[in-house]
Each structure stands twice: as structure tokens, then as C-alpha cells.
Design a protein around this motif. Sequence first.
Motif, PDB file in Angstrom:
ATOM      1  N   THR A   1       0.841  -1.197   0.000  1.00 55.12           N
ATOM      2  CA  THR A   1       0.000   0.000   0.000  1.00 55.12           C
ATOM      3  C   THR A   1       0.876   1.247   0.000  1.00 55.12           C
ATOM      4  O   THR A   1       1.739   1.401   0.880  1.00 55.12           O
ATOM      5  CB  THR A   1      -0.920   0.004   1.212  1.00 55.12           C
ATOM      6  N   ILE A   2       0.637   2.136  -0.985  1.00 54.28           N
ATOM      7  CA  ILE A   2       1.425   3.354  -1.152  1.00 54.28           C
ATOM      8  C   ILE A   2       0.463   4.527  -1.193  1.00 54.28           C
ATOM      9  O   ILE A   2      -0.576   4.479  -1.861  1.00 54.28           O
ATOM     10  CB  ILE A   2       2.235   3.299  -2.470  1.00 54.28           C
ATOM     11  N   SER A   3       0.778   5.616  -0.511  1.00 51.85           N
ATOM     12  CA  SER A   3      -0.067   6.811  -0.507  1.00 51.85           C
ATOM     13  C   SER A   3       0.698   7.986  -1.099  1.00 51.85           C
ATOM     14  O   SER A   3       1.915   8.074  -0.986  1.00 51.85           O
ATOM     15  CB  SER A   3      -0.539   7.137   0.907  1.00 51.85           C
ATOM     16  N   MET A   4      -0.066   8.882  -1.780  1.00 46.15           N
ATOM     17  CA  MET A   4       0.493  10.111  -2.352  1.00 46.15           C
ATOM     18  C   MET A   4      -0.378  11.272  -1.918  1.00 46.15           C
ATOM     19  O   MET A   4      -1.606  11.186  -1.968  1.00 46.15           O
ATOM     20  CB  MET A   4       0.538  10.024  -3.894  1.00 46.15           C
ATOM     21  N   ASP A   5       0.257  12.371  -1.559  1.00 50.10           N
ATOM     22  CA  ASP A   5      -0.464  13.562  -1.110  1.00 50.10           C
ATOM     23  C   ASP A   5       0.326  14.785  -1.545  1.00 50.10           C
ATOM     24  O   ASP A   5       1.536  14.707  -1.788  1.00 50.10           O
ATOM     25  CB  ASP A   5      -0.624  13.530   0.422  1.00 50.10           C
ATOM     26  N   SER A   6      -0.370  15.924  -1.701  1.00 47.74           N
ATOM     27  CA  SER A   6       0.319  17.142  -2.118  1.00 47.74           C
ATOM     28  C   SER A   6      -0.224  18.319  -1.332  1.00 47.74           C
ATOM     29  O   SER A   6      -1.431  18.409  -1.092  1.00 47.74           O
ATOM     30  CB  SER A   6       0.122  17.393  -3.613  1.00 47.74           C
ATOM     31  N   PRO A   7       0.642  19.234  -0.958  1.00 45.80           N
ATOM     32  CA  PRO A   7       0.165  20.421  -0.239  1.00 45.80           C
ATOM     33  C   PRO A   7      -0.552  21.422  -1.137  1.00 45.80           C
ATOM     34  O   PRO A   7      -1.220  22.328  -0.630  1.00 45.80           O
ATOM     35  CB  PRO A   7       1.467  21.024   0.328  1.00 45.80           C
ATOM     36  N   SER A   8      -0.473  21.273  -2.469  1.00 42.41           N
ATOM     37  CA  SER A   8      -1.165  22.193  -3.371  1.00 42.41           C
ATOM     38  C   SER A   8      -2.652  21.873  -3.384  1.00 42.41           C
ATOM     39  O   SER A   8      -3.059  20.713  -3.261  1.00 42.41           O
ATOM     40  CB  SER A   8      -0.596  22.103  -4.778  1.00 42.41           C
ATOM     41  N   SER A   9      -3.474  22.908  -3.604  1.00 38.16           N
ATOM     42  CA  SER A   9      -4.925  22.739  -3.499  1.00 38.16           C
ATOM     43  C   SER A   9      -5.607  22.423  -4.832  1.00 38.16           C
ATOM     44  O   SER A   9      -6.807  22.168  -4.854  1.00 38.16           O
ATOM     45  CB  SER A   9      -5.550  24.014  -2.922  1.00 38.16           C
ATOM     46  N   ASP A  10      -4.884  22.469  -5.944  1.00 36.93           N
ATOM     47  CA  ASP A  10      -5.527  22.302  -7.252  1.00 36.93           C
ATOM     48  C   ASP A  10      -5.007  21.099  -8.017  1.00 36.93           C
ATOM     49  O   ASP A  10      -5.006  21.079  -9.242  1.00 36.93           O
ATOM     50  CB  ASP A  10      -5.339  23.564  -8.097  1.00 36.93           C
ATOM     51  N   VAL A  11      -4.547  20.068  -7.269  1.00 33.05           N
ATOM     52  CA  VAL A  11      -4.046  18.864  -7.933  1.00 33.05           C
ATOM     53  C   VAL A  11      -5.222  18.036  -8.429  1.00 33.05           C
ATOM     54  O   VAL A  11      -6.119  17.684  -7.672  1.00 33.05           O
ATOM     55  CB  VAL A  11      -3.159  18.036  -6.983  1.00 33.05           C
ATOM     56  N   LEU A  12      -5.208  17.734  -9.739  1.00 33.07           N
ATOM     57  CA  LEU A  12      -6.279  16.945 -10.349  1.00 33.07           C
ATOM     58  C   LEU A  12      -5.836  15.524 -10.660  1.00 33.07           C
ATOM     59  O   LEU A  12      -6.652  14.607 -10.662  1.00 33.07           O
ATOM     60  CB  LEU A  12      -6.755  17.619 -11.643  1.00 33.07           C
ATOM     61  N   HIS A  13      -4.543  15.333 -10.895  1.00 32.64           N
ATOM     62  CA  HIS A  13      -4.033  14.006 -11.245  1.00 32.64           C
ATOM     63  C   HIS A  13      -2.725  13.727 -10.504  1.00 32.64           C
ATOM     64  O   HIS A  13      -1.933  14.641 -10.259  1.00 32.64           O
ATOM     65  CB  HIS A  13      -3.741  13.888 -12.749  1.00 32.64           C
ATOM     66  N   TYR A  14      -2.543  12.459 -10.164  1.00 34.60           N
ATOM     67  CA  TYR A  14      -1.218  11.947  -9.822  1.00 34.60           C
ATOM     68  C   TYR A  14      -0.804  11.021 -10.956  1.00 34.60           C
ATOM     69  O   TYR A  14      -1.585  10.162 -11.411  1.00 34.60           O
ATOM     70  CB  TYR A  14      -1.227  11.175  -8.500  1.00 34.60           C
ATOM     71  N   ASN A  15       0.410  11.177 -11.410  1.00 29.34           N
ATOM     72  CA  ASN A  15       0.956  10.333 -12.472  1.00 29.34           C
ATOM     73  C   ASN A  15       2.137   9.576 -11.883  1.00 29.34           C
ATOM     74  O   ASN A  15       3.089  10.189 -11.365  1.00 29.34           O
ATOM     75  CB  ASN A  15       1.406  11.188 -13.653  1.00 29.34           C
ATOM     76  N   TYR A  16       2.117   8.266 -11.935  1.00 28.82           N
ATOM     77  CA  TYR A  16       3.159   7.487 -11.275  1.00 28.82           C
ATOM     78  C   TYR A  16       3.484   6.240 -12.073  1.00 28.82           C
ATOM     79  O   TYR A  16       2.691   5.763 -12.909  1.00 28.82           O
ATOM     80  CB  TYR A  16       2.726   7.119  -9.858  1.00 28.82           C
ATOM     81  N   GLY A  17       4.666   5.695 -11.819  1.00 29.31           N
ATOM     82  CA  GLY A  17       5.112   4.454 -12.424  1.00 29.31           C
ATOM     83  C   GLY A  17       6.088   3.752 -11.512  1.00 29.31           C
ATOM     84  O   GLY A  17       6.693   4.375 -10.622  1.00 29.31           O
ATOM     85  N   PHE A  18       6.251   2.429 -11.702  1.00 29.22           N
ATOM     86  CA  PHE A  18       7.149   1.636 -10.872  1.00 29.22           C
ATOM     87  C   PHE A  18       8.396   1.263 -11.664  1.00 29.22           C
ATOM     88  O   PHE A  18       8.352   1.119 -12.892  1.00 29.22           O
ATOM     89  CB  PHE A  18       6.438   0.380 -10.367  1.00 29.22           C
TER      90      PHE A  18
END
Length: 1014
Positions: free
Chosen positions: A692-709
Motif C-alpha cells: 500500500t502506497i499513498s500520495m499527497d500534495s500540499p497544493s490545493s488544485d491537484v487533479l491528477h497523480y501520475n506514477y510508475g514503478f
Amino acid sequence: MALGAVRLSPCVSFVPSEPMAAIGQVLSCSAREELTLKVRRAHGVALTLSFGLLLSAGICVVPSAMAPAAGLSSIVPPAPPERLLTEAEAVAQAQETGEPTVVDTLTTPTQIVRAVPETGLVAEISPGPVRVHQSDGWHEVDASLEPDGAGRLAPVTAPAEFTITADGTGPLAELAGPSGEQIALSWPAEYGDLPVPRVDGNLATFAGVWGGQVDLVVGASVAGFQTYLVLHDRAAAELPQVADFHFDITASGVDIADDGEGGLEATNGTGEVVFASSDPEQWDAGDVAEASGSAAKSSAAEPDLASAETDPPTAEEIRRLVERPDGARSAAMTMTLESESTATEGEAQSGQTAAELHVRSDKSMLLAEETQFPAVLDPNLTRADLGAEWGMYWSTGEHWYGDVALGRAGYDGWSSGPKKARSFYKFDIESLQGTEIQEATFLHMQFHSPEHTCNTTGAGIEVWTVEAFDSGTRWPGPAKVGYQSTNYKARGHEDYCSTNYENEWDVKKGLASDLSNGYDRMRLGMFAKDETNEYSWRKYGASDGAYPKLLVTYNRAPNVPTGRFTGNTSTDDAVLYNSKYYVRVRQPVLLATTTDPDGNQVQQRFVVRNSSGEIVVDRRNAFHPSDPPTQSGITLTENLPDGTYSWWVYGIDSYGFQGPASSWLTMVIDNVKPDPPVIEAPKVGSYGQGVTISMDSPSSDVLHYNYGFLTSATPISKRLDPLSEKLTVTRTGHMGPDWITATASDIAGNPSVPKQLRFKVMGASTSHQWHLDGNGNDEAPSEQQPTTLALSGSPTWVGGHDRDYDPVGSGSQTWAVGDKALALNGTSQYAKSSGENANAVNPDKGFALSAWVKLDPAAVDTGAFTVASLSLPDTSAKKVALEYRSQGWQFAVRTGSGSTNKWESVNGPTGSIGRYAGKWVHLVGVYEKDPSQLRLYIDGIEAATPFAVQAAADESPTIDQPSTETLMPVWVGAGAASTPDAYFKGVIDEVRAYSGPLDPTGAFLVSREVRNTP
């Protein structure tokens, strides 16, 4: 001609029942009293048939479609033209060539539209048909008579199909109805034979009937034909036939009857009126007698006229008579339909109706002292309620309603019978609905005014829009509605002036009003500005190109733009979020598709305003074709700061007409990158159970997280709702060192700088291991509490798999000679975990079971033999089974809960049990929690495609168990149950339970393990 003739002229009109514009005639019945009943577009026709004897009556045939009838040549519909230009194509061609181009698809008998460069679309609309469609295209009407090749006469070009006898034999005139109905008009036998007619243009004159004192005249028009009886002199007026004359009518497919109002009607089987008539009139020679210079102008002036011989009238004199001259006195006549007492032999055949059309003249008017000869009796046969296009009304009571005919307007104080006249016309404007009118002009050819000076100005003629009018309308005609304009042009008297003038009236405002009210007809009336001024008297033509017409220059504004596009580039679309379009560049691209209903080229005006309402961009793109529809627009050159904007667009055609604007579209420019995500994950994870991996951002207008392994070149994109919410993902299917790389993207698509986190995925550990070397001890190298297998049914111990291992094929048992295995009889023997740690395995978190097995050669081929199973701790209900069933190895679990639970399994190849009997086989059954699926390995090789199990929602267990924390006992050699089943018949060795799923490599390696190597 010594003018002493009275003219009797019955008029028969044939008109299609589908709408068709009334046809402008070269010659009309009773000074154009005939009525065009309907308006029809495309290939519709109209014909008018008039009888004569200075009496004229009309019968109207109303077909819904032309069809051949008995006695008539077949009517062949015209072949379609090879190429019909649409509005858009005609406009494009006109713009390319610089020449006016006809819009073929809009051409009808009453309308022609041209695309005119630098002007637009120009429609020329006539109140009646002025062209006819034939196989080779459209032709202007020409009512001149010529032989039709079948022994009869027919007009050169006319909307109607009809014929006239060319030699005096057969029906005088005949025409067909819409569905095979037929009407034929014949000269009664008792009146004697008809001579061969003299043909003069559109007139066929049968001279010298009724003893030589009367001419029968048949006049063809674009609407049909009229017949007239022209009395040469007073002696002819005294003939007994004049008081009551008749024609024989033969009709099929209709029933003919009096209409109860002085006319007739003929209806088909559905009750539709096909032929109809209205009350007739008669008139005298009027100005024709005055212009002839005859000494004998009236009955009283020439008491010996009855015995005097006169010359027959010339063709020109006949033509002037049948056009109802000015100054003519008139009177009403009566008309009745009577059954024939002696029908002409062969006329009334089966299915036909034969009758006599009787016309009774006003003898007192004919013999009155003031009657000018020749006189005309004109019983008119029309349909008053079917849409005539012309009406004229005189203050003396005379009235006309029907096909377009000669027009009169003003005060006639010049003839022996002073009068006021008003003329009215109807124009089909349905095709102009939805257009913008640039110009609208009513034109009429003036060929007479009283002045002896040519091309001058005089008393004015006004044109008004008027109320509806029909066959029942009388003087003073329909009421005025809206004043349009006045024309003061005076041609001058034709005795002095040779040139006719086309008068013009501006009727734009009336047309625009009629269209806005949804009218499909524009009704115009001509009135003298001063109806007491005798110099206001005007005559207008209705033939030879002099038809009244409505000339309309119109345009359809461009349509509302569609397909609006806001983008970072022309191929990189903006992001639509909460009805706003977000772009990450400060010079975005704005595009739209604007079409033009007329096919004109268009340009687009783009207007952008900021959040304060200030316009910051106002630009137009270049003109471009609107057909085919093409998306085009602008790239902003202004460097707009971040913020909220709105923009709209509208089209402008090549004639400068502006179309409706689009709605405002909100655009947000955001050129600022968001903060990178904060990533959290355990440093070590277990295979098959997911990391289990979590992602969070302090910016208020994030619409997408883009990630890869690892080094994935195709990152995964996850949209957030709501914005900037914490995202949790699970990494599965990998074992060993691992890492994730992620970025955060805001609504506009600005990416953050990437962030990376490393972690490790470990394989499953052995939680329980039973070597079965003569006992059921748990010898797993793990921290979990050991569980001993308790034997049931007194199974025996035999040599195990490792003892039988012979890697070099020597045949000698030199490998792990002390290794043992559990031999089971297949009927009552098994082992089960026991003691305080009997509940040993939690299947819902992911697990694996493995064992070496050797089926007894005596095992039944179709039997079920369980290697290992798991059950609920309290009820012993089986939930997991690694077994041989249905002639193959399988690994099965029971999923769901309650009434919805079911067995699901992954199955290896099927076949005869002989493939496995007496041989050691290594089996591994795996349940992976995430993704939820079953795997089966045979001898270290995956035996089938993983079987997907429907994962449970809301933290409920996927496998049927009370909770996700339930531990289950292990059964070896039997299917778990209160009464075990599916006993294993053979030998089982090296049974293991794993705390998580085995990965493919682990399954292969465990199948290759051998203990006690020498």
C-alpha cells in the motif's frame, strides 16, 4: 370585321390538388377570371379550360399527381437532371466565376433563385408558374399551339398536359385527373361539325359555326385552355342557341353535381373535389367597338344590324375581345349541369359520366341599347377555396379571381363606363422563411397610362399588403394591412409610346413582417393614390415576360458556431473542470466551426474578456469556406496573465451578415506548477498481499497523480475527486527491490517536479511445514505457533518423495533413505491440525498450499481425491480444497457469503488418471488477495491461466468466512466436513502452508527442493 359580335365563353380550369402556384396566362377566360386552385412545387402543373360563345365557363381538374387517362397520350415524368446545384454549390460557383449562378434545387414553376456575386441570393417569385420542368431541364412557358403528332394540338410548353382537336373531330378538349380521372369537353352533334381550326399563336379558331354567324375560339394558356363563342353580329345574338347553349361533358372517375351556389363540382371516390366551377359572367365589346371605328356600336344605333352581313373578325380582333376590353359592360349568367338526353354515340362508356353543361345568357343585356358589339358571355368555372393567386375588382361590380391575368389599377374615366379598379396578387414565400431580407421589390410591367407623353411621371400607384381574398371577394377587395411604397412612373398611351416599363415598388418591410408572422403567402394589392384622378388609370401585363413578380435579395446569416475548442495548442485540448476550460499557456488557441446555410464563405470574430468584464482580445480570422464544415480560429498573440477569462465567437459571411453569437465560455489560464507529492509506503512488503502506497500534495488544485514503478515508460494517471485528495494505490505482482516515481498535475495540466520512493517486496514465508516422516510434527522455520497433524483412521507410513528421488536414473534408493510419507486408503484415513493452534491458516489475506502426492494406481478414474483442505473452525464446512476432481487437478475456494456463496476454481488439464497414478506430482495452490485470483502449479509450472475471483467490497472477506481475521484448520487427505469426503487414495508427502501467496519463482523452486542430500 363589322363589329356586332357578342362573345360567349365558358372556362374550364385544370389544377393539381397538391399546392401549385397559379399560372400566368397568355390568354385567360373572361379577362382572366379562371382560378388556379392550388400551389404546387417541383413538377406540378395547372391548366385552365374555357368555353366560348361570348359566354365563358370554367371546370377545374385538381390532380394530386399527373396520370395518363383514356384518350390522352401518356404523361412521362421528366428524368432528373444530371447535376442540381445546391445553395452552397451555386454560391461557390458564383464567387469563383463572378457570374450569377442558378440554385437548381430551389427552382420551381413559380420561383428561380440565383447566387449573385457581391449581392447574395436573389429569388424571383411569380404569383403563377412561368416555367415548366421537362426531361432536359426547365423551360419558359410557351402556350403557342402546335401539332402533337397524334392528330391534336397542344401548347409548346405548359405546366398542364392537355390537347385540342386539330381537325374538328373527337373531343374539343380533353385532360386527365390526378389518379386516372378524365374529363372531355365536346361540341354537341346537334350544332353541326366543326371545321379545321385556324391556329394563330395560342388561339385556335373554328370559324363559322351555328350557320356561319359564330366563331368557336379555343385559347391555350400556360394554365390550360379557354373556349369562346364569338358572335359576329346582332343576328348572331338573336340565335336561339345564345339564350341556352351547352357543351357535352364526358368524365370518368368522378361524380359531377351542382354545388348549390350556381356552380358545379366533381368529386372522386374519396370525396376530394377534382373538378369545380363558379358563377359565370358575360360582357360586351367595350373599347374594342370604339377602337374599331365601326358605325354600328350598339343595338339601338344600328336597327338593321340583324339583317346586315358582316365580315368575320380578324385574329387580332378576336384576341382583344377574349381579353375583356376596357369599357365592357357585363352581366351575370347562370350555369347548370343536366343529364344528356341523347349522348353522342360511344361517348358514355362503362364507368363514365355523360352530361350537358348548360349556360344561359342574359338576353336583355345583349339586346340593350347601350350594349357594344361584339359581346362576351363568360361563365367561369373555378374552385374559389383552393388558393387562386390573382384577383381584380372593379367598382362597377365586375370581379375576377383565378390565374394571373392582366392587371388594372386606378380610375378609368376615359371609357363609356367609368370605374375604379384594384388588382391583387399572392406570392409563395415559404422558401424564404428563416432568411434575412436585404431587398424586396414588387415588379409589374406597365403597358398603358393615359398620358400622351412617354416615360413620364403621373398619378401614383400604391402597393399595400392586404388581407386574404378569394372567389367570394367583391369590390372594394381585401382590406389594406400595411403601406409599402408608391410608384409614379407613367408609360404613356400606347398609341403614342412604344416602350413598356417595369414599375417597381419597395415591399421589404411587408415581406419581413409576413415572414416574421410565419405566413407562407405574401398578398399585395395595387391602389391608385387618388382614385378620383382619371390620370391614375394603369394597365399591367401578364404575358410575354410581363408577369408580376417579387424580386427578393436575401441572405441567411451564419449559424451559431459549434465545436468550440480552447487549447494549449490546436491539438492539445484544455481541461474541462466544473464548466471551465483550463489551459497552462498564456497564448491559448481558440477554435470554432461556423457554417453558413447559404454556403457563403465565413470569418469568425473572437472576443475575450477578463474577470472584470474588460475586453482584452477582439480579433477576426480570415474568410474560409463554410462547406464542408471546418474548425478554425486564432492563436492569441496577447500574453495574458494567469486568471479567469470568458470568450465567445460569431460568424460573418462574405456579404457582411453577422450570425448569432455563441454563449460565453469560461477559460482559466494557469501557468504555475503544483508542489510535488508526498509519497509514503512500507519499506518491506509481501508478495501477493500488495504494497500500500499513498500520495499527497500540499497544493490545493491537484487533479491528477501520475506514477510508475521501476523504470516504467508508461506511467499511470489517477484523477482525483475532490481536488488534492490523498491517493492510495497497491503495488502487486512484483517481488524484490522496487520503487515508485510520481508527479502531481494541476487542473491545467502543469506537472510538478517528480518524487521517488524505494521499497522491497518479499516472497511468502512457510508458516507450517509437515515432513510426514513417520509423524505429524510441524517443522516450519517461522515464528508462528506450530501445529501438529493428528492422524485419523490409522494410516500407514511408506517411503517418501525424497527417498524415491533418483536424479541420475540408477534405480537404486540412495537418496534420503529415511524419508517417509503418509499412505491413505481413500475411504477413511486422513490427518487434521490439532491442539491449541489447530486453527492455523487465514485464507482471506492470501496464502498457498503445497504437497507432493502420488495417486494409487487403483484410484478410480472419475473419483475425487483431496490433497489438502481448509474449513471453518466450528462447523468444519469446507472453504478451500487442493484436489483431484473431474479428471484433473484443481485448486478451489468458496467465495461470497450466505446464499450468494459459490465455489470457484482454477483447473489444470483433464484426462485419464493414469497420467498421474503411481508417479510423484508436486502441487501448489495459490490465492492472491490483490489482485484477487487463483493459481495452480503442477511440478513447478503454472498449469492454467490465473482465475479471477470477484473481490469483496467494504472490507468483507472474499472467501466465505466470518471475518477477515478467521483462522482455519488444515485437513490432509480428506475434504473438510463434519463427515469428511473425497478421501485421498495414495501417498502424500511434504505438506506446506504459506502465510502469503507464492510467486511463480517460489512455486518452481519449492518443487525442486530435496532433503537429506548424500
